[in-house]
Design an enzyme around this catalytic site. Structure first.
Site, PDB file in Angstrom:
ATOM      1  N   PRO A 277       0.817  -1.221   0.000  1.00  0.00           N
ATOM      2  CA  PRO A 277       0.000   0.000   0.000  1.00  0.00           C
ATOM      3  C   PRO A 277       0.851   1.270   0.000  1.00  0.00           C
ATOM      4  O   PRO A 277       1.773   1.401   0.801  1.00  0.00           O
ATOM      5  CB  PRO A 277      -0.787  -0.096   1.306  1.00  0.00           C
ATOM      6  CG  PRO A 277      -0.568  -1.455   1.842  1.00  0.00           C
ATOM      7  CD  PRO A 277       0.677  -2.001   1.223  1.00  0.00           C
ATOM      8  N   GLU A 278       0.552   2.156  -0.926  1.00  0.00           N
ATOM      9  CA  GLU A 278       1.180   3.479  -0.954  1.00  0.00           C
ATOM     10  C   GLU A 278       0.063   4.503  -0.701  1.00  0.00           C
ATOM     11  O   GLU A 278      -1.053   4.124  -0.369  1.00  0.00           O
ATOM     12  CB  GLU A 278       1.889   3.708  -2.294  1.00  0.00           C
ATOM     13  CG  GLU A 278       2.992   2.672  -2.549  1.00  0.00           C
ATOM     14  CD  GLU A 278       3.749   2.896  -3.853  1.00  0.00           C
ATOM     15  OE1 GLU A 278       3.897   4.047  -4.266  1.00  0.00           O
ATOM     16  OE2 GLU A 278       4.180   1.899  -4.459  1.00  0.00           O
TER      17      GLU A 278
END
Ligand SMILES: [Zn+2]
Length: 270
Positions: free
Chosen positions: A2-3
């Site tokens: 996840p960014e």
């Protein structure tokens, strides 16, 4: 992994279910994530209302009556909203039960995620206080990037992945933004001109906005139904090594830079 867009999509997904709702109890199924989950969460959080859910970089902050829960999804973590009768299975480590009859569940296969509690200002927490400007804020602009990049010899890809410089950028969006800016990932940061800083700032903002609007690259459960985000369809270089560039037709290069893959087009990025 996840960014920023995946975390923002998660935030938007959970807000309608948990904001202004009361936590009934908390069940910790696995203590040992990156750092131990505080075992007293149930005592601390029972009957507390989640007033707001904010995001700082890749961190989510659930603001409650007497403090805040800081969550980082690590490499494989994700949050889901489920009926409170849903039984946990392997890799489900934490459930927040709400009076409304739902639960917020953290699943994290690789257990690099983080769940911490603070009664102080969460922005001053040691994990958050040194994070650089939010890329979608006005603080992240051409002049900022140009000034920060002066004299720096490291590759521009690593520079923009440094959360002390910019919040929330990782491998996917660094590769994609550099393609759109026409800059090779290995370019020494200090060589960026005013013009290339301008292009890179705009490219970073654009790829993040497009990704958020398309549900990111992981789970998107906005509008009540969980589905996969569809930013993959917009990817120009990431995970496309050996395939033709969608702009010029040349083969996308894949190389290793600092243990991680970089993807770029030799023609479009100089
Ligand atoms: Zn190309």
């Amino acid at each position: 992994m996840p960014e920023l867009p995946e975390v923002e999509v998660t935030r938007c997904g959970i807000v309608p279910y948990i904001e202004n709702n009361v936590i009934a109890r908390v069940a910790v199924h696995t203590v040992n994530l990156r750092w131990p989950i505080p075992t007293e969460l149930n005592v601390l959080l029972s009957n507390q209302t989640v007033s707001t859910v904010s995001r700082r970089g890749k961190y989510l902050v659930l603001h409650c009556s007497t403090g805040s829960i800081i969550i980082h999804l690590g490499m494989t973590g994700h949050l889901r909203v489920l009926p409170d009768s849903a039984k946990p299975s392997k890799h489900d480590h934490l459930d927040f039960f709400f009076n409304s009859g739902i639960l917020l569940r953290l699943n994290d296969t690789r257990r690099f995620g983080t769940v911490l509690w603070t009664e102080a200002d969460p922005q001053q927490h040691k994990l958050l206080t040194n994070i650089g400007p939010e890329p979608l804020s006005e603080l992240f602009n051409d002049a900022y990037l140009y000034q920060k990049s002066r004299g720096r010899k490291i590759a521009i890809k690593h520079f923009i992945e440094n959360s002390n410089i910019i919040a929330g950028i990782g491998n996917i969006y660094a590769n994609e933004a550099l393609f759109h800016a026409g800059i090779r990932p290995s370019t020494p940061t200090g060589k960026l001109t005013n013009s290339s800083c301008h292009k890179l700032v705009n490219a970073i903002k654009d790829v993040l906005i497009v990704s958020i609007n398309s549900g990111g690259t992981m789970f998107d459960f906005r509008n009540g139904s969980e589905k996969l985000g569809c930013f993959h369809q917009n990817m120009m270089v990431y995970n496309r090594g050996g395939k033709p560039c969608q702009f010029c037709g040349k083969i996308i290069k894949q190389k290793i830079l600092g243990k991680r893959s970089i993807y770029y087009c030799q023609t479009c990025q100089r």
